[in-house]
Scaffold this motif. Structure first.
Motif, mmCIF file in Angstrom:
data_model
loop_
_atom_site.group_PDB
_atom_site.id
_atom_site.type_symbol
_atom_site.label_atom_id
_atom_site.label_comp_id
_atom_site.label_asym_id
_atom_site.label_seq_id
_atom_site.Cartn_x
_atom_site.Cartn_y
_atom_site.Cartn_z
ATOM 1 N N GLU A 125 0.806 -1.435 0.127
ATOM 2 C CA GLU A 125 0.014 -0.006 -0.168
ATOM 3 C C GLU A 125 0.876 1.177 -0.138
ATOM 4 O O GLU A 125 0.523 2.272 -0.620
ATOM 5 N N GLN A 126 1.729 1.253 0.694
ATOM 6 C CA GLN A 126 2.781 2.494 0.742
ATOM 7 C C GLN A 126 3.434 2.505 -0.473
ATOM 8 O O GLN A 126 3.556 3.739 -0.928
ATOM 9 N N ARG A 127 3.827 1.510 -1.052
ATOM 10 C CA ARG A 127 4.536 1.806 -2.653
ATOM 11 C C ARG A 127 3.483 2.251 -3.522
ATOM 12 O O ARG A 127 3.930 3.278 -4.602
ATOM 13 N N ALA A 128 2.414 1.796 -3.504
ATOM 14 C CA ALA A 128 1.238 2.315 -4.455
ATOM 15 C C ALA A 128 1.020 3.796 -3.976
ATOM 16 O O ALA A 128 0.733 4.621 -5.028
ATOM 17 N N VAL A 129 0.711 4.085 -2.844
ATOM 18 C CA VAL A 129 0.582 5.483 -2.522
ATOM 19 C C VAL A 129 1.605 6.313 -3.003
ATOM 20 O O VAL A 129 1.670 7.718 -3.373
ATOM 21 N N ALA A 130 2.946 5.848 -2.840
ATOM 22 C CA ALA A 130 4.170 6.720 -3.295
ATOM 23 C C ALA A 130 3.823 6.726 -4.952
ATOM 24 O O ALA A 130 4.346 7.926 -5.290
ATOM 25 N N LEU A 131 3.452 5.989 -5.585
ATOM 26 C CA LEU A 131 3.448 6.057 -7.112
ATOM 27 C C LEU A 131 2.020 6.755 -7.491
ATOM 28 O O LEU A 131 2.368 7.440 -8.469
ATOM 29 N N ALA A 132 1.064 6.582 -6.920
ATOM 30 C CA ALA A 132 -0.316 7.162 -7.338
ATOM 31 C C ALA A 132 -1.187 7.454 -6.339
ATOM 32 O O ALA A 132 -2.129 7.067 -6.187
ATOM 33 N N GLY A 133 -0.650 8.305 -5.184
ATOM 34 C CA GLY A 133 -1.376 8.709 -4.311
ATOM 35 C C GLY A 133 -2.562 9.611 -4.503
ATOM 36 O O GLY A 133 -3.442 9.819 -3.900
ATOM 37 N N ASP A 134 -2.605 10.130 -5.778
ATOM 38 C CA ASP A 134 -3.918 10.773 -6.397
ATOM 39 C C ASP A 134 -4.801 10.002 -7.149
ATOM 40 O O ASP A 134 -5.710 10.425 -7.794
ATOM 41 N N ASP A 135 -4.721 8.675 -7.032
ATOM 42 C CA ASP A 135 -5.497 7.630 -7.568
ATOM 43 C C ASP A 135 -6.574 7.373 -6.662
ATOM 44 O O ASP A 135 -6.522 7.015 -5.477
ATOM 45 N N GLY A 136 -7.958 7.452 -7.104
ATOM 46 C CA GLY A 136 -9.137 7.293 -6.338
ATOM 47 C C GLY A 136 -9.198 6.015 -5.671
ATOM 48 O O GLY A 136 -9.328 5.874 -4.373
ATOM 49 N N TYR A 137 -8.737 4.747 -6.389
ATOM 50 C CA TYR A 137 -8.754 3.378 -5.690
ATOM 51 C C TYR A 137 -7.773 3.192 -4.417
ATOM 52 O O TYR A 137 -8.105 2.692 -3.645
ATOM 53 N N VAL A 138 -6.576 3.976 -4.753
ATOM 54 C CA VAL A 138 -5.282 3.787 -3.949
ATOM 55 C C VAL A 138 -5.771 4.684 -2.760
ATOM 56 O O VAL A 138 -5.657 4.291 -1.644
ATOM 57 N N GLN A 161 -12.202 11.715 -0.046
ATOM 58 C CA GLN A 161 -11.095 12.359 -1.253
ATOM 59 C C GLN A 161 -11.166 11.151 -2.492
ATOM 60 O O GLN A 161 -11.248 11.563 -3.550
ATOM 61 N N ALA A 162 -11.149 9.977 -2.117
ATOM 62 C CA ALA A 162 -11.127 8.944 -3.229
ATOM 63 C C ALA A 162 -12.452 9.165 -4.259
ATOM 64 O O ALA A 162 -12.237 9.111 -5.400
ATOM 65 N N LEU A 163 -13.678 9.213 -3.596
ATOM 66 C CA LEU A 163 -14.865 9.438 -4.506
ATOM 67 C C LEU A 163 -14.774 10.741 -5.111
ATOM 68 O O LEU A 163 -15.144 10.931 -6.405
ATOM 69 N N LYS A 164 -14.162 11.696 -4.845
ATOM 70 C CA LYS A 164 -13.901 13.108 -5.644
ATOM 71 C C LYS A 164 -13.102 12.681 -6.671
ATOM 72 O O LYS A 164 -13.285 13.185 -7.930
ATOM 73 N N LEU A 165 -11.957 11.910 -6.369
ATOM 74 C CA LEU A 165 -10.950 11.643 -7.256
ATOM 75 C C LEU A 165 -11.509 10.767 -8.499
ATOM 76 O O LEU A 165 -11.111 10.897 -9.652
ATOM 77 N N ALA A 166 -12.330 9.738 -8.448
ATOM 78 C CA ALA A 166 -12.688 8.770 -9.337
ATOM 79 C C ALA A 166 -13.979 8.502 -8.802
ATOM 80 O O ALA A 166 -14.422 7.298 -8.287
#
Length: 376
Positions: A125-138, A161-166
């Motif tokens: 999860e931390q790696r995913a956040v570092a790569l795509a923290g502005d992704d709704g699913y992440v 925030q997630a629902l606003k992003l995606a």
């Protein structure tokens, strides 16, 4: 709709898994440009490596009971092969996190192995956040992790925030809805219904819709949604949601019929113990559930609290519930809206827990809802 691409695909029958892999590779490689275009809203979640994408498609396509540990291991192996090809494949990292979470719950007798799985899950999860923290699913998955640790305000903020992003991504809708189900089940149901409007045959969407309907006391609808999930998944998924709906409406016989053929694990054990309680039996399931919870309280403390609440042993249920909170045991983030805890809601110890860990408006909204548990 329109035909994007068509081609005959002839191969010797041979190994069916290899055939599935080759077919996926052929499709992905041939229409990669169209896929890239259609997946553009997913931002950095995607990969340009066609084989990694095909491997993740295979992992997602596996269908097995949620309590089948070997099924999750097979899925994890495919995900890891995809990540070997593209270590920055965020969608694979997130599915790895989800799969490791299931494996934690299916490793009941090895605390050190559970700790290792949790570390790996957090790292993914931390790696995913570092790569795509502005992704709704992440962001929605981050929200789920915060809720599990009982940071309910942080979880709510991340879900919103997630629902606003995606706002139209089914995975974002699903995981944001899972967070909201522990706080505001009416809002969760809206997200699940939106996800199903985008994909009406999505088993996870159907199952979580059933759970949300149970929390809201709409039990007949919950049964129908769970039955739909079972039909779509060829009875490999949805049975625990269906059994839970039967337990909440007081039908132990129906619940037992659903879970008896299921694989042996703590989920099945809990539901069998509840079915026995509803039918006035003193079966082995309750004793086995308590033994499992004593041995592995991080997995079983909340389950024991639910079972004892159903059985009417209020003091013991509260003891286990407080223990579950202190351990952040699996499932405890649902304590506010879980109908199986209806018998505890008037108790000062329960109310203190709810006020301590949940937003005041969510606590007030739950107090206004009628009790759902038919036995309560």
């Amino acid at each position: 709709g329109k035909t994007v691409w068509a081609q005959a695909f002839d191969r010797p029958a041979g190994d069916l898994l290899a055939l599935q892999r080759d077919l996926a590779m052929a499709v992905v490689g041939r229409i990669n440009a169209q896929l890239q275009s259609s997946l553009a809203p997913l931002g950095r979640r995607d990969t340009s490596d066609a084989e990694a994408k095909a491997l993740l498609m295979q992992a997602r396509a596996l269908i097995f009971p949620i309590s089948d540990r070997e099924g999750h291991v097979r899925r994890l192996n495919l995900i890891d092969k995809a990540l070997q090809r593209d270590p920055d494949y965020t969608a694979a990292l997130m599915l790895r996190s989800v799969t490791l979470g299931y494996l934690v719950g299916l490793t009941p007798d090895d605390a050190s192995e559970r700790a290792r799985l949790r570390r790996e899950r957090q790292a993914a999860e931390q790696r995913a956040v570092a790569l795509a923290g502005d992704d709704g699913y992440v962001r929605a998955r981050v929200a789920s992790g915060l809720l599990e640790s009982l940071d309910t305000q942080g979880a709510l903020s991340a879900a919103e925030q997630a629902l606003k992003l995606a706002p139209n991504d089914p995975l974002t809708l699903l995981w944001a809805g899972i967070v909201l189900a522990g706080l505001y089940p009416e809002r969760a149901l809206v997200q699940f219904q939106h996800a199903l409007a985008l994909n009406p045959f999505w088993v996870q969407g159907l199952t979580n819709t059933s759970y949300a309907l149970v929390r809201l006391g709409r039990l007949d609808e919950a049964v129908r949604r769970a039955e739909q999930a079972m039909a779509v998944a060829n009875r490999q998924m949805g049975h625990f949601a269906l059994a839970l709906a039967h337990v909440v409406r007081g039908d132990g016989k129906a619940a037992r019929a659903i879970v008896t053929p299921a694989p042996e694990d703590v989920y099945r054990l809990e539901l069998l113990a509840m079915a026995d309680t509803l039918d006035g039996r003193t079966g082995q399931a309750a004793a086995a559930l308590q033994e499992s919870a004593e041995r592995n309280p991080d997995l079983g403390a909340y389950r024991m609290a639910r079972h004892l609440a159903l059985a009417g042993d209020i003091k013991a249920a509260l003891d286990w519930l407080e223990r579950a909170v202190s351990l952040r045991a699996e499932g405890v983030s649902g304590l506010l809206t879980d109908p199986l805890l209806d018998p505890l809601r008037a108790e000062p110890r329960y109310q203190a827990l709810a006020r301590r860990w949940f937003p005041a408006d969510a606590v007030a909204a739950q107090a206004r809802r009628p009790r759902v548990l038919r036995r309560a």
